[in-house]
Design an enzyme around this catalytic site. Structure first.
Site, PDB file in Angstrom:
ATOM      1  N   ARG A  89      12.628  -7.076   2.810  1.00 37.44           N
ATOM      2  CA  ARG A  89      12.474  -5.579   2.638  1.00 37.44           C
ATOM      3  C   ARG A  89      13.632  -5.126   3.461  1.00 37.44           C
ATOM      4  O   ARG A  89      14.023  -5.360   4.552  1.00 37.44           O
ATOM      5  CB  ARG A  89      11.134  -5.052   3.401  1.00 37.44           C
ATOM      6  CG  ARG A  89      10.935  -3.650   3.236  1.00 37.44           C
ATOM      7  CD  ARG A  89       9.389  -3.153   3.092  1.00 37.44           C
ATOM      8  NE  ARG A  89       9.139  -2.934   4.468  1.00 37.44           N
ATOM      9  CZ  ARG A  89       8.014  -2.580   4.782  1.00 37.44           C
ATOM     10  NH1 ARG A  89       7.120  -2.198   3.756  1.00 37.44           N
ATOM     11  NH2 ARG A  89       7.474  -2.563   5.948  1.00 37.44           N
ATOM     12  N   LYS A  96       0.837  -1.372  -0.136  1.00 38.05           N
ATOM     13  CA  LYS A  96       0.124  -0.104   0.021  1.00 38.05           C
ATOM     14  C   LYS A  96       0.867   1.142   0.084  1.00 38.05           C
ATOM     15  O   LYS A  96       0.468   2.126  -0.762  1.00 38.05           O
ATOM     16  CB  LYS A  96      -1.082  -0.084   1.458  1.00 38.05           C
ATOM     17  CG  LYS A  96      -0.400  -0.145   2.454  1.00 38.05           C
ATOM     18  CD  LYS A  96      -1.641  -0.097   3.520  1.00 38.05           C
ATOM     19  CE  LYS A  96      -1.123   0.140   4.864  1.00 38.05           C
ATOM     20  NZ  LYS A  96      -0.192  -1.056   5.299  1.00 38.05           N
ATOM     21  N   ARG A 155       2.277  -8.160  13.382  1.00 40.96           N
ATOM     22  CA  ARG A 155       1.559  -7.083  13.014  1.00 40.96           C
ATOM     23  C   ARG A 155       0.436  -7.758  12.182  1.00 40.96           C
ATOM     24  O   ARG A 155      -0.671  -6.866  11.926  1.00 40.96           O
ATOM     25  CB  ARG A 155       2.534  -6.531  12.006  1.00 40.96           C
ATOM     26  CG  ARG A 155       3.714  -5.639  12.757  1.00 40.96           C
ATOM     27  CD  ARG A 155       4.812  -5.306  11.941  1.00 40.96           C
ATOM     28  NE  ARG A 155       4.726  -4.541  10.763  1.00 40.96           N
ATOM     29  CZ  ARG A 155       5.098  -4.045   9.927  1.00 40.96           C
ATOM     30  NH1 ARG A 155       6.196  -4.921   9.616  1.00 40.96           N
ATOM     31  NH2 ARG A 155       4.904  -3.257   9.116  1.00 40.96           N
ATOM     32  N   ARG A 196      14.114  -3.044   8.905  1.00 42.21           N
ATOM     33  CA  ARG A 196      13.159  -2.324   9.903  1.00 42.21           C
ATOM     34  C   ARG A 196      13.044  -3.472  10.959  1.00 42.21           C
ATOM     35  O   ARG A 196      12.939  -4.664  10.856  1.00 42.21           O
ATOM     36  CB  ARG A 196      12.060  -1.963   9.459  1.00 42.21           C
ATOM     37  CG  ARG A 196      12.027  -0.485   8.806  1.00 42.21           C
ATOM     38  CD  ARG A 196      10.561  -0.256   8.034  1.00 42.21           C
ATOM     39  NE  ARG A 196       9.621  -0.671   8.962  1.00 42.21           N
ATOM     40  CZ  ARG A 196       8.154  -0.343   8.096  1.00 42.21           C
ATOM     41  NH1 ARG A 196       8.092   0.082   7.174  1.00 42.21           N
ATOM     42  NH2 ARG A 196       7.118  -0.929   9.023  1.00 42.21           N
ATOM     43  N   ARG A 251      -6.377   2.820  11.476  1.00 44.38           N
ATOM     44  CA  ARG A 251      -6.185   1.589  11.734  1.00 44.38           C
ATOM     45  C   ARG A 251      -6.863   0.848  12.995  1.00 44.38           C
ATOM     46  O   ARG A 251      -6.753  -0.539  13.023  1.00 44.38           O
ATOM     47  CB  ARG A 251      -4.540   1.107  11.975  1.00 44.38           C
ATOM     48  CG  ARG A 251      -3.656   0.853  10.924  1.00 44.38           C
ATOM     49  CD  ARG A 251      -2.184   0.667  11.493  1.00 44.38           C
ATOM     50  NE  ARG A 251      -1.226   0.011  11.081  1.00 44.38           N
ATOM     51  CZ  ARG A 251      -0.416   0.482  10.202  1.00 44.38           C
ATOM     52  NH1 ARG A 251      -0.414   1.558   9.637  1.00 44.38           N
ATOM     53  NH2 ARG A 251       0.721  -0.366   9.627  1.00 44.38           N
TER      54      ARG A 251
HETATM   55  P1  AMP Z   1       3.642   1.158   8.758  1.00 38.62           P
HETATM   56  O1  AMP Z   1       4.893   1.676   8.149  1.00 38.62           O
HETATM   57  O2  AMP Z   1       2.405   1.633   8.098  1.00 38.62           O
HETATM   58  O3  AMP Z   1       3.625  -0.563   8.505  1.00 38.62           O
HETATM   59  O4  AMP Z   1       3.544   1.522  10.175  1.00 38.62           O
HETATM   60  C1  AMP Z   1       4.528   0.897  10.988  1.00 38.62           C
HETATM   61  C2  AMP Z   1       4.005   0.703  12.543  1.00 38.62           C
HETATM   62  O5  AMP Z   1       3.728   2.354  13.125  1.00 38.62           O
HETATM   63  C3  AMP Z   1       3.048   0.209  13.015  1.00 38.62           C
HETATM   64  O6  AMP Z   1       3.325  -1.194  13.175  1.00 38.62           O
HETATM   65  C4  AMP Z   1       2.493   0.654  14.270  1.00 38.62           C
HETATM   66  O7  AMP Z   1       3.140   0.510  15.289  1.00 38.62           O
HETATM   67  C5  AMP Z   1       2.598   2.204  13.744  1.00 38.62           C
HETATM   68  N1  AMP Z   1       1.553   2.737  13.105  1.00 38.62           N
HETATM   69  C6  AMP Z   1       1.413   3.434  11.948  1.00 38.62           C
HETATM   70  N2  AMP Z   1       0.383   3.842  11.879  1.00 38.62           N
HETATM   71  C7  AMP Z   1      -0.560   3.463  12.833  1.00 38.62           C
HETATM   72  C8  AMP Z   1      -1.987   4.042  13.045  1.00 38.62           C
HETATM   73  N3  AMP Z   1      -2.749   4.465  12.060  1.00 38.62           N
HETATM   74  N4  AMP Z   1      -2.405   3.452  14.085  1.00 38.62           N
HETATM   75  C9  AMP Z   1      -1.530   3.027  15.061  1.00 38.62           C
HETATM   76  N5  AMP Z   1      -0.314   2.592  15.090  1.00 38.62           N
HETATM   77  C10 AMP Z   1       0.345   2.908  13.518  1.00 38.62           C
END
Ligand code: AMP
Length: 217
Positions: free
Chosen positions: A128, A14, A172, A161, A89
């Site tokens: 990744r 995404k 996750r 990461r 989320r």
């Molecule tokens: P992402 O890069 O979108 O996979 O986000 C990495 C991490 O950031 C997630 O696993 C969460 O710990 C945190 N995170 C990102 N967006 C949100 C959100 N909308 N609500 C809560 N945690 C978030």
């Protein structure tokens, strides 16, 4: 107005698709994950708090991300539209977003839900690698850097990461199923949901998304 949400499990692409659409339609891609990682890197109090959740693969508290988004969508570059990538989320975040958008009279155009099987997601995420300087994303199998461990764009070192390690990826995915996937029904009920098969090739997925959001390619 192109006010869009990109929804989907970690690793489904995404972020990549949101970036491509943002460039194509000249609107900002707003990624809460990127905003949080930047706060962590800068060591701000918000970043320090968020890191404890992110490292475990958990969601950071709603109030933190809602605060970030409320501020961000008020900025000038969002007037022509925006893509929310990784937000909302949870149902609480979606309800708060509805309130924020109706206050600003900004209707949501579409919610693009991208899907793929868990095993495919684990394979994608564990390969990744991210640039430590410019944030460019590579993949050991699907999009390898020209020189091992180095960014093609800026030559800085690539890293994995912490939350892309297998145990955290599984956590996750669990969190996505329990807390985020209810949003599919939430937006389905509002009749603005578009479901896209994220297991296809990147260009094909992009084409399907462009068709779904009603903009010519
Ligand atoms: P992402 O890069 O979108 O996979 O986000 C990495 C991490 O950031 C997630 O696993 C969460 O710990 C945190 N995170 C990102 N967006 C949100 C959100 N909308 N609500 C809560 N945690 C978030």
């Amino acid at each position: 107005m192109n006010n869009l949400i990109f929804l989907g499990p970690p690793g489904v692409g995404k972020g990549t698709q949101a970036k491509m659409c943002a460039e194509k339609f000249s609107i900002p891609q707003i990624s809460t994950g990127d905003m949080l990682r930047s706060a962590v890197k800068q060591g701000t109090p918000l970043g320090v708090e968020a890191k404890t959740f992110m490292d475990k693969g958990e969601l950071v508290p709603d109030r933190i991300v809602i605060g970030l988004i409320a501020e961000r969508i008020g900025e000038d570059d969002c007037k022509k539209g925006f893509i929310l990538d990784g937000f909302p989320r949870t149902i609480v975040q979606a309800e708060e977003l509805d309130k924020l958008l109706s206050k600003k009279n900004l209707p949501l155009k579409k919610v693009v839900s991208i899907t793929a099987l868990d095993e495919e997601l684990v394979k994608r995420l564990s390969g990744r690698r991210t640039c430590s300087s410019c944030g460019e994303v590579f993949h050991l199998m699907f999009n390898p850097p020209k020189t091992a461990d180095k960014c093609d764009k800026c030559q800085a070192k690539l890293f994995q990461r912490d939350d892309d390690k297998e145990a955290t990826i599984r956590e996750r995915l669990k969190v996505y199923k329990s807390q985020t996937s209810p949003l599919i029904q939430y937006y389905g009920n509002k009749r603005i949901l578009e479901e896209i098969d994220g297991s296809l090739e990147i260009g094909k997925v992009f084409g399907l998304i462009c068709d779904a959001i009603g903009n010519s390619r």
